[in-house]
Design a protein around this motif. Sequence first.
Motif, PDB file in Angstrom:
ATOM      1  N   GLN A  43      -4.195  13.491   7.654  1.00 46.79           N
ATOM      2  CA  GLN A  43      -4.942  14.657   7.182  1.00 46.79           C
ATOM      3  C   GLN A  43      -4.078  15.913   7.289  1.00 46.79           C
ATOM      4  OE1 GLN A  43      -7.814  13.653   5.859  1.00 46.79           O
ATOM      5  NE2 GLN A  43      -7.446  11.666   6.765  1.00 46.79           N
TER       6      GLN A  43
ATOM      7  N   ARG B 142      -6.291   3.157  -0.913  1.00 47.13           N
ATOM      8  CA  ARG B 142      -7.259   2.653   0.046  1.00 47.13           C
ATOM      9  C   ARG B 142      -8.285   1.728  -0.605  1.00 47.13           C
ATOM     10  NH1 ARG B 142     -10.473   6.853   3.454  1.00 47.13           N
ATOM     11  NH2 ARG B 142     -12.350   6.046   2.495  1.00 47.13           N
TER      12      ARG B 142
ATOM     13  N   GLU C 200      -5.321   1.399  10.709  1.00 45.62           N
ATOM     14  CA  GLU C 200      -5.140   2.821  10.988  1.00 45.62           C
ATOM     15  C   GLU C 200      -5.713   3.195  12.357  1.00 45.62           C
ATOM     16  OE1 GLU C 200      -4.833   6.012   8.047  1.00 45.62           O
ATOM     17  OE2 GLU C 200      -6.958   6.181   8.444  1.00 45.62           O
TER      18      GLU C 200
ATOM     19  N   HIS D  82      -6.377  -1.642  -2.440  1.00 49.65           N
ATOM     20  CA  HIS D  82      -5.498  -2.505  -1.664  1.00 49.65           C
ATOM     21  C   HIS D  82      -6.334  -3.311  -0.698  1.00 49.65           C
ATOM     22  CE1 HIS D  82      -2.235  -3.692   1.080  1.00 49.65           C
ATOM     23  NE2 HIS D  82      -1.460  -3.543   0.014  1.00 49.65           N
TER      24      HIS D  82
ATOM     25  N   LEU E 109     -13.128  11.734   4.404  1.00 41.69           N
ATOM     26  CA  LEU E 109     -11.782  11.632   4.958  1.00 41.69           C
ATOM     27  C   LEU E 109     -10.950  10.722   4.072  1.00 41.69           C
ATOM     28  CD1 LEU E 109     -12.341  11.034   8.747  1.00 41.69           C
ATOM     29  CD2 LEU E 109     -11.282  13.013   7.721  1.00 41.69           C
ATOM     30  N   LEU E 110      -9.644  10.824   4.236  1.00 41.03           N
ATOM     31  CA  LEU E 110      -8.788   9.893   3.524  1.00 41.03           C
ATOM     32  C   LEU E 110      -7.836   9.272   4.520  1.00 41.03           C
ATOM     33  CD1 LEU E 110      -7.973   8.709   0.828  1.00 41.03           C
ATOM     34  CD2 LEU E 110      -6.341  10.549   0.602  1.00 41.03           C
TER      35      LEU E 110
ATOM     36  N   VAL F 273      -9.746  16.389  13.477  1.00 37.80           N
ATOM     37  CA  VAL F 273      -9.467  15.021  13.939  1.00 37.80           C
ATOM     38  C   VAL F 273      -8.676  15.076  15.250  1.00 37.80           C
ATOM     39  CG1 VAL F 273      -8.332  12.834  13.405  1.00 37.80           C
ATOM     40  CG2 VAL F 273      -9.479  14.084  11.600  1.00 37.80           C
TER      41      VAL F 273
ATOM     42  N   GLU G 126     -15.539  16.161   1.179  1.00 39.29           N
ATOM     43  CA  GLU G 126     -16.705  15.560   1.825  1.00 39.29           C
ATOM     44  C   GLU G 126     -16.359  14.261   2.532  1.00 39.29           C
ATOM     45  OE1 GLU G 126     -19.138  15.117  -1.577  1.00 39.29           O
ATOM     46  OE2 GLU G 126     -19.574  17.259  -1.720  1.00 39.29           O
TER      47      GLU G 126
ATOM     48  N   ASN H 133      -4.515  -2.413   5.566  1.00 39.14           N
ATOM     49  CA  ASN H 133      -5.363  -3.496   6.078  1.00 39.14           C
ATOM     50  C   ASN H 133      -6.188  -3.092   7.300  1.00 39.14           C
ATOM     51  OD1 ASN H 133      -4.175  -5.261   4.144  1.00 39.14           O
ATOM     52  ND2 ASN H 133      -2.423  -5.468   5.504  1.00 39.14           N
TER      53      ASN H 133
ATOM     54  N   LEU I  86      -9.271  20.072   8.445  1.00 41.34           N
ATOM     55  CA  LEU I  86      -9.783  18.727   8.690  1.00 41.34           C
ATOM     56  C   LEU I  86      -8.900  17.986   9.705  1.00 41.34           C
ATOM     57  CD1 LEU I  86     -12.224  17.388   7.452  1.00 41.34           C
ATOM     58  CD2 LEU I  86     -10.748  16.318   5.751  1.00 41.34           C
TER      59      LEU I  86
ATOM     60  N   ARG J  37       0.854  -1.185   0.000  1.00 39.98           N
ATOM     61  CA  ARG J  37       0.000   0.000   0.000  1.00 39.98           C
ATOM     62  C   ARG J  37       0.888   1.232   0.000  1.00 39.98           C
ATOM     63  NH1 ARG J  37      -5.172   1.401   3.861  1.00 39.98           N
ATOM     64  NH2 ARG J  37      -4.803   3.599   3.899  1.00 39.98           N
TER      65      ARG J  37
ATOM     66  N   VAL K  61     -18.105  16.106   8.624  1.00 38.83           N
ATOM     67  CA  VAL K  61     -17.467  15.207   7.655  1.00 38.83           C
ATOM     68  C   VAL K  61     -16.836  14.014   8.376  1.00 38.83           C
ATOM     69  CG1 VAL K  61     -15.530  15.017   6.047  1.00 38.83           C
ATOM     70  CG2 VAL K  61     -17.062  16.973   5.913  1.00 38.83           C
ATOM     71  N   ILE K  62     -16.134  14.297   9.459  1.00 39.31           N
ATOM     72  CA  ILE K  62     -15.402  13.235  10.157  1.00 39.31           C
ATOM     73  C   ILE K  62     -16.364  12.248  10.807  1.00 39.31           C
ATOM     74  CG2 ILE K  62     -13.834  12.738  12.078  1.00 39.31           C
ATOM     75  CD1 ILE K  62     -12.669  15.596  11.519  1.00 39.31           C
TER      76      ILE K  62
ATOM     77  N   ASP L 174     -18.144   9.760   8.619  1.00 39.16           N
ATOM     78  CA  ASP L 174     -17.306   8.928   7.749  1.00 39.16           C
ATOM     79  C   ASP L 174     -16.890   7.667   8.499  1.00 39.16           C
ATOM     80  OD1 ASP L 174     -15.392   7.926   5.941  1.00 39.16           O
ATOM     81  OD2 ASP L 174     -15.020   9.958   5.223  1.00 39.16           O
ATOM     82  N   TRP L 175     -17.083   6.516   7.856  1.00 39.40           N
ATOM     83  CA  TRP L 175     -16.729   5.278   8.562  1.00 39.40           C
ATOM     84  C   TRP L 175     -15.232   5.154   8.794  1.00 39.40           C
ATOM     85  CZ3 TRP L 175     -13.435   2.072   6.049  1.00 39.40           C
ATOM     86  CH2 TRP L 175     -13.380   2.170   4.652  1.00 39.40           C
ATOM     87  N   VAL L 176     -14.442   5.923   8.034  1.00 38.07           N
ATOM     88  CA  VAL L 176     -12.985   5.873   8.236  1.00 38.07           C
ATOM     89  C   VAL L 176     -12.646   6.255   9.676  1.00 38.07           C
ATOM     90  CG1 VAL L 176     -10.799   6.913   7.548  1.00 38.07           C
ATOM     91  CG2 VAL L 176     -12.496   6.370   5.831  1.00 38.07           C
TER      92      VAL L 176
ATOM     93  N   GLY M 278      -0.778   1.924   8.128  1.00 35.92           N
ATOM     94  CA  GLY M 278      -2.237   2.035   8.150  1.00 35.92           C
ATOM     95  C   GLY M 278      -2.942   1.080   7.194  1.00 35.92           C
TER      96      GLY M 278
END
Lengths: 445, 318
Positions: free
Chosen positions: B275, A414, B266, A417, A444-445, B288, A442, B263, B284, A203, B84-85, B88-90, B261
Amino acid sequence: LTTRSTATGARAPVPRHTWLRAPALITAAVLGAGVLAACGDDDGTPTLTWYINPDTGGQARIAQECTDEAEGAYRITTSILPNDADGQREQLIRRLSANDTGIDLMSLDPPFVPEFAEAGFLLELPGELQEEVTTDVVESAVTGATWRDEVVAAPFWANTQLLWYRSSVTEAAGLDMEEPVTWDQIIEAAQQEEATIAVQGDRYEGYVVWINALVASAGGQIIEDPEAEPEEIQAGLESEAGTTAARIIRDVTSGGLAGGGVTTADEEAARALFQGDSGGFMVNWPYVWAAFAAGVEGGQLDEAFLDDVGWAVYPQAVEGEEAAPPFGGILLGVGAFTEYPDEALDAMTCIVAPEKQAAYMVSDGNPAAAIEAYEDEEVQETFPMADAILESLQQAQPRPQTPYYGEVSGSLQRTWHPPTALDPDTAPANADDLIGGVIRGEQLL
Amino acid sequence: VSTTTLAPERGRREDKRAQKAKQRHSERARAERRLGWMLAGPAFITMLAVTAYPIAQAVWDSLWSFRLTVPDEREFVGLRNYGVILTDWVWWDAVLTTLLITVVTVAVELVLGFALALVMHKAIKSLRPILRTAILIPYAIITVVSAFAWQFAFAIDSGFINTWFGLEDTDWFGSFGSSIVVICLSEIWKTTPFMSLLLLAGLAQVPEDLQEAAKVDGATWWQRMWKVTIPNMKAAIMVALLFRTLDAFRIFDNVFIMTGGANGTETVSFLAYRQTISRVEIGLGSAVSVLLFLCVVLIAAGFIKGFRVDLSQARGDR
């Protein structure tokens, strides 16, 4: 005090005296050193700092050569950036967004050039210089150095990946390597001969290099209009090209063809797999050739291995359609906040001179961007595959040129992978959604 | 008769004396408090400058849409970044991963650390310093270095773990479960010494006479452990748990080095890093960070209220 000293004799003042002298000596030494150091810096010669990516010393040598050629007009020193491209970008961005005047020259990874140019971190190049640094330069490097129709950096060296193969395997499989081969043919041959296909599936950026090459080879592009405003940027993976790319990645990596560690494999891991007993094919940068030679010299590899290794231009994704090999390398930018713009521009032309590129290719194994460098005898001698590299560079495609490249790459890493679990039906659309969402702020990364 | 008449008078006199003593006492208390402020003042101001100011700055930044590479397009967006955060499921994925790592490592460290503390406590005097140093070594190693060491050990190409245990081509960092196992192992190896040192301090606080009394009453080792030792060092255990939980929740280095991060490994602080530092999305990223800060505050408050941890007990006041 006087009475005490007379009463106790002459012994009292002595220790006091040495006590006082020690700090004074240290102070004098420090000041002296400071003055000496200042002397060294302050003879009126501008010192240019060139932020370089780590190499085997070639850039530092070129810095010295150009310092000598400047005949006292300026001096170039180098400062080493972190190992990986992301780390290099992070450090440069942090410094440049604080208007660091200490960055005169910088070695830039091509995908980050638009971001730097858009942010105003790169000094604009005068028109004639723009032409000078892109004349007789491989096409992919010129594309990579251009942003909004302006050349914003000078191609210094240009990298591309080749298809490396073991002749014993291709011969046994009956694969004609004189003709362009496709990924499907390679997969079939590897399965038939129980050989591996070494790729970069960790990754990280190297995986995106592979994805981009596959998408571009299949006639698509990851970002449709890279110069658009962030709200309007469209990703183009949900297409035939995107699906083809995902299918090839899945076919290569699932079922153990690419080795057990493919989900964490970088260039070096790929090389190790290719060098192993089951090695068959590998896509990798030309630096591996020097590494193979060093391995033979060091006794870790057989002489016979080197004879068995062959190379060809990157495999095709679609039969009959010219492949679009990866493009990498280094472009040279001048810092926008430099105190010595004229000297820095002059140093830039010195560094990217074709003969310097040829010498750098020989010493550090990094392919030149200047076409002329490939006519150099020493280059031809050291790199039997020089012509293949040049051919590959002429048809190579840069990664999406957008100021949001980091977001594009991160989204791909993301959603695509691990490669072993890639679903060609859903992965392209997922990547498109994420790329759009992230760039619009909109998601997150 | 004389005594009864005398008594109230004496009482009044004693009252006055007590009042005077009280006055003297409060004057002394005030002076002490003043001295306390003077001594702690510089530290307090420094803390404000290096902690409160950056936190306030982060809170302010988190209300903006601000990217370092396009400084001109800075825009006030209020709480949008938080929206936004939190949708987000992240974020939630990172929170769950972090919680998993925290719970697993702190639980294992507590048991292991307690065992090590007992060993150190009971070891013969001549052995104790050597033992303590040996146990402390992992804690003295920089986390990044230990993360690399563990990564190399489990790596598929150069690692020795696969060779030792005959695991052939097991890719430890190739899937969520095995990556988390290695990350937790490394974390446990590195921070158990810290836990055991805190617990050792607690063990030393358990009065020896209580132990002896229990022994005389015929209590077994196990009974003494549960009825005497552990209740008496509850404060130390809670403080150790609190410190380690806060630390574990902010885990960064191990994940950064080992998987980057990948698999689903993270963690929350890694998310904040990416971010802010990688994407240079200051707004952003700050949001966080603020949320991470709130999580840490929640954990600390939860411990202090829920388990009635009194931090002053850690220094031995009772």
